[in-house]
Scaffold this motif. Structure first.
Motif, mmCIF file in Angstrom:
data_model
loop_
_atom_site.group_PDB
_atom_site.id
_atom_site.type_symbol
_atom_site.label_atom_id
_atom_site.label_comp_id
_atom_site.label_asym_id
_atom_site.label_seq_id
_atom_site.Cartn_x
_atom_site.Cartn_y
_atom_site.Cartn_z
ATOM 1 N N PHE A 194 0.816 -1.217 0.000
ATOM 2 C CA PHE A 194 0.000 0.000 0.000
ATOM 3 C C PHE A 194 0.851 1.271 0.000
ATOM 4 O O PHE A 194 0.490 2.257 -0.647
ATOM 5 C CB PHE A 194 -0.953 -0.014 1.194
ATOM 6 C CG PHE A 194 -1.973 -1.115 1.121
ATOM 7 C CD1 PHE A 194 -2.960 -1.094 0.160
ATOM 8 C CD2 PHE A 194 -1.934 -2.183 2.005
ATOM 9 C CE1 PHE A 194 -3.897 -2.113 0.073
ATOM 10 C CE2 PHE A 194 -2.856 -3.207 1.939
ATOM 11 C CZ PHE A 194 -3.843 -3.179 0.965
ATOM 12 N N SER A 195 1.982 1.251 0.696
ATOM 13 C CA SER A 195 2.832 2.446 0.743
ATOM 14 C C SER A 195 3.499 2.718 -0.599
ATOM 15 O O SER A 195 3.684 3.874 -0.977
ATOM 16 C CB SER A 195 3.915 2.280 1.824
ATOM 17 O OG SER A 195 3.345 2.144 3.092
ATOM 18 N N GLY A 196 3.862 1.660 -1.319
ATOM 19 C CA GLY A 196 4.552 1.849 -2.594
ATOM 20 C C GLY A 196 3.639 2.105 -3.767
ATOM 21 O O GLY A 196 4.001 2.809 -4.710
ATOM 22 N N ALA A 197 2.423 1.528 -3.729
ATOM 23 C CA ALA A 197 1.544 1.587 -4.900
ATOM 24 C C ALA A 197 0.627 2.801 -4.901
ATOM 25 O O ALA A 197 0.188 3.239 -5.970
ATOM 26 C CB ALA A 197 0.702 0.313 -4.982
ATOM 27 N N GLN A 198 0.310 3.347 -3.724
ATOM 28 C CA GLN A 198 -0.614 4.477 -3.686
ATOM 29 C C GLN A 198 0.111 5.791 -4.011
ATOM 30 O O GLN A 198 1.309 5.923 -3.778
ATOM 31 C CB GLN A 198 -1.283 4.561 -2.323
ATOM 32 C CG GLN A 198 -2.242 3.416 -2.052
ATOM 33 C CD GLN A 198 -3.200 3.701 -0.923
ATOM 34 O OE1 GLN A 198 -3.245 4.791 -0.362
ATOM 35 N NE2 GLN A 198 -4.016 2.717 -0.576
ATOM 36 N N LYS A 199 -0.650 6.745 -4.538
ATOM 37 C CA LYS A 199 -0.112 8.059 -4.878
ATOM 38 C C LYS A 199 -0.980 9.149 -4.252
ATOM 39 O O LYS A 199 -2.198 9.024 -4.184
ATOM 40 C CB LYS A 199 -0.058 8.243 -6.402
ATOM 41 C CG LYS A 199 1.023 7.405 -7.083
ATOM 42 C CD LYS A 199 2.418 7.880 -6.706
ATOM 43 C CE LYS A 199 3.517 7.119 -7.402
ATOM 44 N NZ LYS A 199 4.850 7.624 -7.065
ATOM 45 N N SER A 200 -0.330 10.224 -3.815
ATOM 46 C CA SER A 200 -0.991 11.224 -2.988
ATOM 47 C C SER A 200 -1.577 12.375 -3.799
ATOM 48 O O SER A 200 -0.840 13.164 -4.400
ATOM 49 C CB SER A 200 0.013 11.781 -1.972
ATOM 50 O OG SER A 200 -0.568 12.835 -1.235
#
Length: 319
Positions: A265-271
Motif C-alpha cells: 500500500f505504501s509503494g503503490a498508492q499516490k498522494s
C-alpha cells in the motif's frame, strides 16, 4: 450497493467535486478569491501533515531498511519511470498536457492516511506504514518537483517564482507543523475526525479550483470519449503494475507478510494531497486541471482497489 462500489467515502466526494466544477466552474472576479481560499487550505493541509508525522517514529522505523528502502525506491524510482513510460505511450494519442499528467502521477509520494488505514485493515505493520508515509511525504516535498523537472524536460522547468511558491505554500507550513508538533500533536490526534475532514476539504477545494480553470479552458470540448477511455486504460495499467510490482518486490526482498502488506500500500498508492497543490504551484491555472486528470482517476481507483484488497489479505492470514 454504493458502499460496495465506493468503500472509501472520499471517492464520491471527488466525483461530486468534478461534477460541480464542470457545471459551476469559478469564473471572472471570483477566480482570485477561490485561488486564495485554495492556497489557504493547502497551507493548512501541509501544516497539519507536519504536526501529525511523528519524528521519533520516523527515526525508529528507518532501521527497517529493506522495507523503507523498497518503498522509497518503488515510489520515486519504479513509479517515476512507469509514469515516464505511460507519458510516452499516451503522447501520440492525447493532448500533450494530459499525457504529461501520467509522468506527474509517477513522481508523487504515497498517501498518508489511506495507505496506513489499508495496511491496518489488511494486517500489515501499522507502525512501519506510518514511518513509510512520513519518509515518503517528507522526501516528496523536496524530491517530487526535482524529479518532475529532471524527467519532463522543458515542460518541467521550475522557474524562480514556482520554486518560491513550493517553499512558501508546501515546505514552510510543513516545517512549522513539525516545529509545533510538541504542543499541537496531542490535540490533533484527539480530534482525528476533524483533522481528516479538514484534510479532505483542502484537497477537494484545490481540485475544484484547478478543475474549474480546466473547464473554463475547454477540457470537455478538447477531450472526446476515446481520449477519456485512453486515460482510464493507461491509469488501469499503472495501477495494476503498481500493486503487482510492490507485492512482487516484497517477495523478492523476503519481507515478512506484515511488512510485505505495508510495502504494497505504501509503494503503490499516490498522494492527491500533494499532487493537487503541487500542480497548482507548477502549472498555469488553465492547464493544471488537465495535468491533474490522471492522478484524480488513479487516486479514486486506488482507494476502491485498496478497500477491496485489504479485507481479502486479512482473511488469508486470519486477522
Amino acid at each position: 450497493m454504493l458502499a460496495r462500489l465506493f468503500p472509501d467515502r472520499f471517492v464520491p466526494v471527488l466525483l461530486a467535486t468534478i461534477v460541480v466544477a464542470s457545471l459551476l466552474p469559478v469564473r471572472g472576479n471570483a477566480v482570485p478569491v477561490a485561488q486564495g481560499i485554495s492556497t489557504a487550505a493547502i497551507v493548512l493541509l501541509f501544516f497539519l501533515n507536519g504536526v501529525r508525522l511523528p519524528r521519533h517514529e520516523v527515526l525508529h522505523g528507518i532501521r527497517n531498511w529493506k522495507l523503507q528502502g523498497g518503498a522509497f525506491a518503488f515510489c520515486f524510482g519504479a513509479m517515476a519511470l512507469a509514469g515516464l513510460g505511460a507519458q510516452a505511450l499516451a503522447a501520440p494519442l492525447l493532448p500533450p498536457t494530459l499525457a504529461l499528467g501520467f509522468l506527474f502521477l509517477g513522481i508523487l509520494p504515497s498517501t498518508v492516511q489511506s495507505a496506513t488505514a489499508a495496511s491496518s485493515m489488511a494486517g500489515g505493520n501499522v507502525a512501519a506504514s506510518v514511518v513509510a508515509a512520513a519518509l515518503l511525504n517528507l522526501a516528496g516535498v523536496f524530491l517530487s518537483p526535482l524529479l518532475f523537472a529532471a524527467l519532463a524536460g522543458k515542460a518541467g522547468a521550475i522557474h524562480g517564482a514556482a520554486a518560491l511558491r513550493i517553499v512558501a505554500i508546501l515546505l514552510l507550513p510543513f516545517l512549522a507543523g513539525q516545529a509545533a508538533q510538541r504542543w499541537l500533536r496531542p490535540l490533533v490526534l484527539r480530534h482525528r475526525g476533524l483533522a481528516t475532514l479538514m484534510d479532505r476539504t483542502a484537497i477537494a477545494t484545490a481540485v475544484y479550483v484547478a478543475f474549474s480553470a480546466a473547464v473554463v479552458g475547454g477540457i470537455w470540448t478538447q477531450l472526446d470519449g476515446r481520449e477519456i477511455a485512453i486515460v482510464l486504460g493507461v491509469d488501469a495499467l499503472l495501477l495494476g503494475s503498481a500493486f503487482g510490482g510492490t507485492w512482487l518486490l516484497g517477495g523478492l526482498l523476503a519481507l515478512r507478510r506484515p511488512d510485505r502488506i505495508t510495502l504494497l500500500f505504501s509503494g503503490a498508492q499516490k498522494s492527491l494531497a500533494v499532487g493537487a497543490p503541487l500542480a497548482a504551484t507548477l502549472f498555469p491555472s488553465a492547464i493544471a486541471g488537465m495535468v491533474l486528470l490522471p492522478i484524480l482517476v488513479y487516486h479514486m481507483a486506488q482507494l476502491i482497489l485498496s478497500a477491496w484488497i485489504a479485507p481479502a489479505l486479512a482473511r488469508r492470514q486470519g486477522v
